[in-house]
Scaffold this motif. Sequence first.
Motif, PDB file in Angstrom:
ATOM      1  N   VAL A 135       0.829  -1.205   0.000  1.00  0.00           N
ATOM      2  CA  VAL A 135       0.000   0.000   0.000  1.00  0.00           C
ATOM      3  C   VAL A 135       0.861   1.251   0.000  1.00  0.00           C
ATOM      4  N   LEU A 136       1.986   1.192   0.757  1.00  0.00           N
ATOM      5  CA  LEU A 136       2.802   2.389   0.950  1.00  0.00           C
ATOM      6  C   LEU A 136       3.428   2.860  -0.361  1.00  0.00           C
ATOM      7  N   TYR A 140       0.185   5.498  -1.404  1.00  0.00           N
ATOM      8  CA  TYR A 140       0.696   6.588  -0.579  1.00  0.00           C
ATOM      9  C   TYR A 140       2.102   6.990  -1.003  1.00  0.00           C
ATOM     10  N   ALA A 143       2.900  10.809  -0.446  1.00  0.00           N
ATOM     11  CA  ALA A 143       3.125  11.129   0.964  1.00  0.00           C
ATOM     12  C   ALA A 143       4.471  10.583   1.429  1.00  0.00           C
ATOM     13  N   PHE A 144       4.852   9.415   0.897  1.00  0.00           N
ATOM     14  CA  PHE A 144       6.138   8.825   1.268  1.00  0.00           C
ATOM     15  C   PHE A 144       7.296   9.722   0.830  1.00  0.00           C
TER      16      PHE A 144
END
Lengths: 173, 100
Positions: A135-136, A140, A143-144
């Motif tokens: 997911v990261l 995202y 945002a990472f």
Amino acid sequence: METYIFVVLAVLAIGSALGMILVKDTISSALLLVINLVTLSGVYLLLQAQFLALIQILVYAGAIMVLFLFVIMLLNVDHEESLFEKFRIKYLAAFLLGSVVLAQILYSIGGVTDMLPEISPDMEQVGTVEALGDVLYTDYLFAFEMTAILLTAAVVGALLIAQFKVKKSGDVK
Amino acid sequence: MIGIDWYLALSAILFTIGIVGVLIRRNAIVIFMCIEMMLNSVNLALVSFSAYHGDVTGQILVFFSLSVAAAEAVVGLAIIIAIFRNNLSVDITKVNLLRW
């Protein structure tokens, strides 16, 4: 079995947190906070968030607390007089405010306690490094990358603030 | 199997201890550690909700809040060092230049 582990961890966490705010010595306070963070990582393991439990120990109990201990030993100040050696109205007000906040939060938790869901059975797949990374690095990703910029800015800013030469008010040229 | 409300209660208790610590201590470093503990208790609430919903988003949020906490610790400790250089104390009652 899980209940016993949770009770032990919760008692350890609350006890070390209370010790942290009440003990006089700053270094003991920091070490008690390390105990608190490690027990919280145990609670994360109970909740089957394996990756966060590891990160909690690595980042919080490792990196951040080492930074705190470095600063405490660098500044070497330990002459805060003991708490409660004389009664202050401030302490009474602080404890009253704290108990009001705690009562409010616990009351609001107690109001919804029968509506809360059971622990999800597919949690064992959710807390792993694979699931989080999946997911990261897709949903995202932006945002990472922003986090990377934030960390760089924090390091540069910390260097700038800590190295700043403070001029005495007398020797301004 | 214990319910989610116990985890939320533990999180609330730790948060309250953090608030009381911020209010009663005068050493800036200890106040800072109390703030870290409050951030941690909120993380615990997020992880417990995430676990009970089987949803990974809460844990992603904890991951980001952890990196923000690291950045905050670095900058805050640098500010504490700068204050210490200025008036040789980390007692916040002696940092009163901007106080009314």
